[in-house]
Design a protein around this motif. Structure first.
Motif, mmCIF file in Angstrom:
data_model
loop_
_atom_site.group_PDB
_atom_site.id
_atom_site.type_symbol
_atom_site.label_atom_id
_atom_site.label_comp_id
_atom_site.label_asym_id
_atom_site.label_seq_id
_atom_site.Cartn_x
_atom_site.Cartn_y
_atom_site.Cartn_z
ATOM 1 N N THR A 1 61.680 81.946 28.554
ATOM 2 C CA THR A 1 61.748 82.961 29.596
ATOM 3 C C THR A 1 63.205 83.368 29.758
ATOM 4 O OG1 THR A 1 59.861 81.974 30.736
ATOM 5 C CG2 THR A 1 61.245 83.485 32.023
ATOM 6 N N PHE A 2 63.456 84.675 29.758
ATOM 7 C CA PHE A 2 64.815 85.163 29.954
ATOM 8 C C PHE A 2 65.347 84.676 31.305
ATOM 9 C CE2 PHE A 2 63.888 88.022 26.485
ATOM 10 C CZ PHE A 2 65.129 88.228 25.900
ATOM 11 N N ASP B 1 66.565 86.055 33.853
ATOM 12 C CA ASP B 1 66.176 86.795 35.069
ATOM 13 C C ASP B 1 64.721 86.531 35.464
ATOM 14 O OD1 ASP B 1 64.635 88.330 33.319
ATOM 15 O OD2 ASP B 1 65.717 90.190 33.692
ATOM 16 N N SER C 1 58.951 86.820 29.080
ATOM 17 C CA SER C 1 58.755 85.556 28.389
ATOM 18 C C SER C 1 57.985 85.795 27.100
ATOM 19 C CB SER C 1 57.996 84.563 29.281
ATOM 20 O OG SER C 1 56.705 85.059 29.569
ATOM 21 N N THR D 1 70.670 82.106 23.799
ATOM 22 C CA THR D 1 71.011 83.347 24.494
ATOM 23 C C THR D 1 72.502 83.611 24.366
ATOM 24 O OG1 THR D 1 71.259 82.200 26.603
ATOM 25 C CG2 THR D 1 69.108 83.184 26.147
ATOM 26 N N VAL E 1 70.957 90.537 28.336
ATOM 27 C CA VAL E 1 71.083 89.232 27.701
ATOM 28 C C VAL E 1 70.288 89.290 26.406
ATOM 29 C CG1 VAL E 1 70.489 86.774 27.881
ATOM 30 C CG2 VAL E 1 71.285 88.020 29.902
ATOM 31 N N GLU E 2 70.860 88.739 25.343
ATOM 32 C CA GLU E 2 70.156 88.678 24.065
ATOM 33 C C GLU E 2 69.600 87.272 23.851
ATOM 34 O OE1 GLU E 2 72.753 89.885 20.893
ATOM 35 O OE2 GLU E 2 72.798 91.962 21.583
ATOM 36 N N ALA E 3 68.369 87.207 23.362
ATOM 37 C CA ALA E 3 67.761 85.959 22.910
ATOM 38 C C ALA E 3 67.616 86.074 21.405
ATOM 39 C CB ALA E 3 66.403 85.746 23.567
ATOM 40 N N ASN F 1 67.211 91.898 26.590
ATOM 41 C CA ASN F 1 66.529 92.217 27.832
ATOM 42 C C ASN F 1 67.530 92.773 28.842
ATOM 43 O OD1 ASN F 1 64.663 92.198 29.990
ATOM 44 N ND2 ASN F 1 65.277 90.129 30.543
ATOM 45 N N LEU G 1 63.878 96.660 26.958
ATOM 46 C CA LEU G 1 63.797 95.544 26.014
ATOM 47 C C LEU G 1 63.949 96.109 24.610
ATOM 48 C CD1 LEU G 1 63.150 92.518 25.362
ATOM 49 C CD2 LEU G 1 60.763 93.249 25.118
ATOM 50 N N TYR H 1 55.826 90.689 30.611
ATOM 51 C CA TYR H 1 56.741 91.059 31.708
ATOM 52 C C TYR H 1 56.084 90.708 33.026
ATOM 53 C CZ TYR H 1 60.223 93.545 34.414
ATOM 54 O OH TYR H 1 61.225 93.846 35.292
#
Length: 170
Positions: free
Chosen positions: A9-10, A12, A16, A27, A37-39, A54, A131, A169
């Motif tokens: 899960t990001f 924020d 997920s 991240t 933020v990048e995953a 995201n 996204l 989301y």
């Protein structure tokens, strides 16, 4: 047998996804102070397979291409604020210098096949910006369309597709 899955899960808490437990997710902040933020998802050997960004606020621009769609599917957990349901897609686009390959989430309009369609856009709107998804391919991704289609029969393709289809989301 399907591999055991973990959920990411990001930070924020909004987006997920599930992924094979042997893979990893790290991240990072986007370059140059961009929003979001990048995953980055890597396989068990540490090879980066997929980037998801995201909370981004960039857009898409493109030109005319010739597109062939290899695979597409709805992603019901990612309904956009305007009610549009983003789609998973795997495509080949030709624009004069050979083929380019793209796989990720997109607006369904980016899955139109044929000549003169607007090039791939892998940014989908969300309530917190957008996204961006990008499966990493070598350059070029495949030597030809036949090799790309053959890759679709691999476990890696199935696992990446399942990850992208699991996006949610909240």
């Amino acid at each position: 047998m399907s591999p055991a899955l973990k959920t990411f899960t990001f930070p924020d808490g909004h987006i997920s996804f599930t992924y094979p437990e042997a893979w990893t997710v790290r991240t990072v902040l986007p370059p140059d102070g961009l929003a979001g933020v990048e995953a980055i998802v890597a396989d068990a050997s540490g090879n980066d397979l997929l980037t998801l960004a995201n909370g981004v606020n960039a857009g898409c621009t493109g030109g005319p291409v010739s597109r062939q769609v290899f695979d597409q599917a709805a992603v019901p957990g990612m309904t956009a604020p305007n009610g549009t349901e983003p789609s998973f897609g795997f495509v080949a686009e030709s624009y004069g210098k050979g083929d380019a390959f793209f796989m990720g989430l997109t607006d369904p309009r980016s899955l139109k096949e044929g000549e003169g369609v607007s090039s791939w856009c892998n940014l989908v709107p969300t309530a917190n910006g957008g996204l961006f998804t990008r499966v990493h391919f070598n350059d070029p991704g495949f030597p030809n369309k036949g090799a790309a289609k053959a890759w679709m029969a691999t476990d890696q393709y199935a696992q990446l597709k399942a990850l992208l289809l699991s996006l949610n989301y909240a």
